[in-house]
Design a protein around this motif. Structure first.
Motif, PDB file in Angstrom:
ATOM      1  N   LEU A   1       0.852  -1.181   0.000  1.00  0.00           N
ATOM      2  CA  LEU A   1       0.000   0.000   0.000  1.00  0.00           C
ATOM      3  C   LEU A   1       0.891   1.235   0.000  1.00  0.00           C
ATOM      4  CD1 LEU A   1      -3.166   0.475   2.177  1.00  0.00           C
ATOM      5  CD2 LEU A   1      -1.555   2.337   1.859  1.00  0.00           C
ATOM      6  N   LEU A   2       0.709   2.086  -0.995  1.00  0.00           N
ATOM      7  CA  LEU A   2       1.454   3.344  -1.071  1.00  0.00           C
ATOM      8  C   LEU A   2       0.636   4.427  -0.368  1.00  0.00           C
ATOM      9  CD1 LEU A   2       2.592   3.222  -4.810  1.00  0.00           C
ATOM     10  CD2 LEU A   2       3.704   2.230  -2.799  1.00  0.00           C
ATOM     11  N   ARG A   3       1.164   4.958   0.709  1.00  0.00           N
ATOM     12  CA  ARG A   3       0.401   5.940   1.491  1.00  0.00           C
ATOM     13  C   ARG A   3       0.771   7.371   1.129  1.00  0.00           C
ATOM     14  NH1 ARG A   3      -1.014   4.455   7.364  1.00  0.00           N
ATOM     15  NH2 ARG A   3      -2.765   3.602   6.183  1.00  0.00           N
ATOM     16  N   THR A   4       2.067   7.667   1.059  1.00  0.00           N
ATOM     17  CA  THR A   4       2.535   9.017   0.714  1.00  0.00           C
ATOM     18  C   THR A   4       3.612   8.900  -0.346  1.00  0.00           C
ATOM     19  OG1 THR A   4       2.156   9.688   3.018  1.00  0.00           O
ATOM     20  CG2 THR A   4       3.409  11.200   1.633  1.00  0.00           C
ATOM     21  N   VAL A   5       3.496   9.738  -1.386  1.00  0.00           N
ATOM     22  CA  VAL A   5       4.468   9.712  -2.478  1.00  0.00           C
ATOM     23  C   VAL A   5       4.868  11.137  -2.824  1.00  0.00           C
ATOM     24  CG1 VAL A   5       3.553   7.542  -3.415  1.00  0.00           C
ATOM     25  CG2 VAL A   5       2.649   9.737  -4.245  1.00  0.00           C
ATOM     26  N   GLN A   6       5.914  11.234  -3.645  1.00  0.00           N
ATOM     27  CA  GLN A   6       6.347  12.541  -4.126  1.00  0.00           C
ATOM     28  C   GLN A   6       6.745  12.425  -5.594  1.00  0.00           C
ATOM     29  OE1 GLN A   6       9.463  14.408  -1.862  1.00  0.00           O
ATOM     30  NE2 GLN A   6       9.459  16.263  -3.090  1.00  0.00           N
ATOM     31  N   PRO A   7       5.869  12.876  -6.499  1.00  0.00           N
ATOM     32  CA  PRO A   7       6.213  12.846  -7.920  1.00  0.00           C
ATOM     33  C   PRO A   7       7.338  13.829  -8.229  1.00  0.00           C
ATOM     34  CG  PRO A   7       3.849  13.186  -7.561  1.00  0.00           C
ATOM     35  CD  PRO A   7       4.535  13.415  -6.255  1.00  0.00           C
ATOM     36  N   ALA A   8       8.014  13.612  -9.337  1.00  0.00           N
ATOM     37  CA  ALA A   8       9.105  14.493  -9.750  1.00  0.00           C
ATOM     38  C   ALA A   8       8.611  15.932  -9.893  1.00  0.00           C
ATOM     39  CB  ALA A   8       9.686  14.011 -11.074  1.00  0.00           C
ATOM     40  N   GLY A   9       9.326  16.864  -9.288  1.00  0.00           N
ATOM     41  CA  GLY A   9       8.997  18.273  -9.404  1.00  0.00           C
ATOM     42  C   GLY A   9       7.871  18.749  -8.523  1.00  0.00           C
ATOM     43  N   LYS A  10       7.355  17.879  -7.650  1.00  0.00           N
ATOM     44  CA  LYS A  10       6.245  18.265  -6.775  1.00  0.00           C
ATOM     45  C   LYS A  10       6.581  17.929  -5.321  1.00  0.00           C
ATOM     46  CE  LYS A  10       2.701  17.638 -10.340  1.00  0.00           C
ATOM     47  NZ  LYS A  10       1.413  16.983 -10.689  1.00  0.00           N
ATOM     48  N   GLY A  11       5.719  18.377  -4.429  1.00  0.00           N
ATOM     49  CA  GLY A  11       5.910  18.092  -3.025  1.00  0.00           C
ATOM     50  C   GLY A  11       5.273  16.773  -2.622  1.00  0.00           C
ATOM     51  N   PRO A  12       5.489  16.335  -1.394  1.00  0.00           N
ATOM     52  CA  PRO A  12       4.854  15.119  -0.901  1.00  0.00           C
ATOM     53  C   PRO A  12       3.335  15.238  -0.942  1.00  0.00           C
ATOM     54  CG  PRO A  12       6.621  15.810   0.578  1.00  0.00           C
ATOM     55  CD  PRO A  12       6.404  16.932  -0.393  1.00  0.00           C
ATOM     56  N   MET A  13       2.672  14.143  -1.226  1.00  0.00           N
ATOM     57  CA  MET A  13       1.210  14.137  -1.275  1.00  0.00           C
ATOM     58  C   MET A  13       0.684  12.738  -0.972  1.00  0.00           C
ATOM     59  SD  MET A  13       0.472  14.256  -5.408  1.00  0.00           S
ATOM     60  CE  MET A  13       1.426  15.765  -5.613  1.00  0.00           C
ATOM     61  N   ALA A  14      -0.582  12.690  -0.573  1.00  0.00           N
ATOM     62  CA  ALA A  14      -1.239  11.399  -0.372  1.00  0.00           C
ATOM     63  C   ALA A  14      -1.248  10.644  -1.696  1.00  0.00           C
ATOM     64  CB  ALA A  14      -2.650  11.596   0.142  1.00  0.00           C
ATOM     65  N   ALA A  15      -0.983   9.345  -1.634  1.00  0.00           N
ATOM     66  CA  ALA A  15      -0.939   8.548  -2.856  1.00  0.00           C
ATOM     67  C   ALA A  15      -2.272   8.602  -3.605  1.00  0.00           C
ATOM     68  CB  ALA A  15      -0.559   7.113  -2.535  1.00  0.00           C
ATOM     69  N   ALA A  16      -3.384   8.673  -2.871  1.00  0.00           N
ATOM     70  CA  ALA A  16      -4.695   8.734  -3.525  1.00  0.00           C
ATOM     71  C   ALA A  16      -4.844  10.022  -4.334  1.00  0.00           C
ATOM     72  CB  ALA A  16      -5.807   8.617  -2.489  1.00  0.00           C
ATOM     73  N   ASP A  17      -4.302  11.136  -3.842  1.00  0.00           N
ATOM     74  CA  ASP A  17      -4.350  12.391  -4.597  1.00  0.00           C
ATOM     75  C   ASP A  17      -3.495  12.295  -5.854  1.00  0.00           C
ATOM     76  OD1 ASP A  17      -6.000  13.424  -2.651  1.00  0.00           O
ATOM     77  OD2 ASP A  17      -4.364  14.430  -1.572  1.00  0.00           O
ATOM     78  N   TRP A  18      -2.324  11.688  -5.718  1.00  0.00           N
ATOM     79  CA  TRP A  18      -1.470  11.474  -6.895  1.00  0.00           C
ATOM     80  C   TRP A  18      -2.188  10.609  -7.924  1.00  0.00           C
ATOM     81  CZ3 TRP A  18       0.588   6.435  -7.826  1.00  0.00           C
ATOM     82  CH2 TRP A  18       1.419   6.352  -8.947  1.00  0.00           C
TER      83      TRP A  18
END
Length: 305
Positions: free
Chosen positions: A275-292
């Motif tokens: 389960l991915l809970r928090t991620v950070q896409p390239a060039g962006k800040g940390p975010m909830a995986a569901a928002d990503w």
């Protein structure tokens, strides 16, 4: 005893503070030179340098324990040298300069995980028990006789950052016990037993998650490389940092396949899901995986793609 302390990062601070608060005399500190920090790369003193300066302890900043550093230590006339995560090797003639030599607090149960990143390697390897050792410094890497050690069962879900923070505090108490033993003449060291394993400094590549492995092995690597050098994967050729993850629910997903299960983003592995809970896409800040996930525009998203 008159003690010189060598250390650099935040995990060395509990030991520095414990030595300073002990019955002994902290006469000087060795630490590495100021390093660039943050996006603006501002030269910043090491955590150890900052705390030593606050306490009014003489500080020598050096990346090499050379003749100049040896002369500075000699001027302090130390009885004992203490090393906690300095970031460099103590060699002769500095090694033999203090009357009682040098001791080192190392965050593993030696001889397992000699080297720069013992906690990270222990978690990546799936060790469920680790610890800390205080040993006599010798010329060979982390090979000296051990005075004291403590064992630490790794809490489920704990990252390398969590474990290192706890061992830094517990290890500081162990370290001062050994200093007291040496001063009292009661210290007894034993040779290390068993086959050594080694823990070199990790690189960014060590944080790459392989979702073809079992869920537990994926999570071992995630925990061992969090927060540094950072766990990551790729999605559609874009790097994705994984900041928080745990064992996922049962789901029929191929290794690397992504899906939304309820409100959770899960990735298939070799035997279950993560389960991915928090991620950070390239060039962006940390975010909830569901928002990503909601921002993806892929028909068949996969990690590692």
């Amino acid at each position: 005893m008159r003690i010189v302390f060598a250390g650099t990062p935040a995990p060395a601070l509990p030991s520095l503070q414990a030595v300073a608060a002990s019955a002994h005399d902290l006469v000087g500190v060795l630490t590495r030179t100021d390093a660039p920090v943050g996006r603006k790369r501002v030269l910043t003193p090491s955590p150890v340098a900052a705390v030593a300066a606050e306490r009014g302890v003489p500080v020598v900043k050096t990346d090499r324990l050379d003749a100049a550093a040896t002369d500075a230590v000699a001027s302090w006339q130390p009885d004992l040298g203490v090393v906690v995560a300095y970031g460099g090797l103590v060699r002769e003639p500095l090694l033999s300069l203090p009357r009682y030599g040098w001791i080192n607090l190392h965050f593993s149960l030696l001889p397992r995980w000699r080297g720069a990143a013992p906690v990270q390697h222990a978690l990546v390897a799936g060790d469920r028990v680790t610890g800390a050792s205080v040993f006599r410094l010798v010329a060979a890497l982390d090979a000296g006789d051990v005075y004291r050690e403590l064992r630490y069962p790794v809490p489920r879900g704990a990252t390398a950052g969590d474990v290192l923070a706890e061992l830094a505090v517990r290890g500081a108490e162990l370290l001062v016990q050994v200093v007291d033993d040496l001063a009292a003449g009661t210290a007894v060291a034993r040779p290390q037993e068993g086959e050594p394993t080694f823990a070199p400094k990790l690189t960014i590549a060590d944080g790459l998650l392989d979702f073809a492995q079992s869920a537990e092995r994926v999570l071992d690597r995630f925990r061992g490389t969090t927060p540094e050098p950072g766990a990551h994967t790729t999605v559609d050729g874009q790097r994705l940092k994984v900041l928080a993850a745990l064992r996922g629910p049962d789901a029929d997903l191929a290794p690397g396949a992504l899906a939304l299960v309820g409100r959770d983003v899960v990735a298939g592995t070799g035997d279950g899901t993560v389960l991915l809970r928090t991620v950070q896409p390239a060039g962006k800040g940390p975010m909830a995986a569901a928002d990503w996930w909601r921002g993806l525009r892929l028909h068949d998203p996969r990690v590692g793609s």
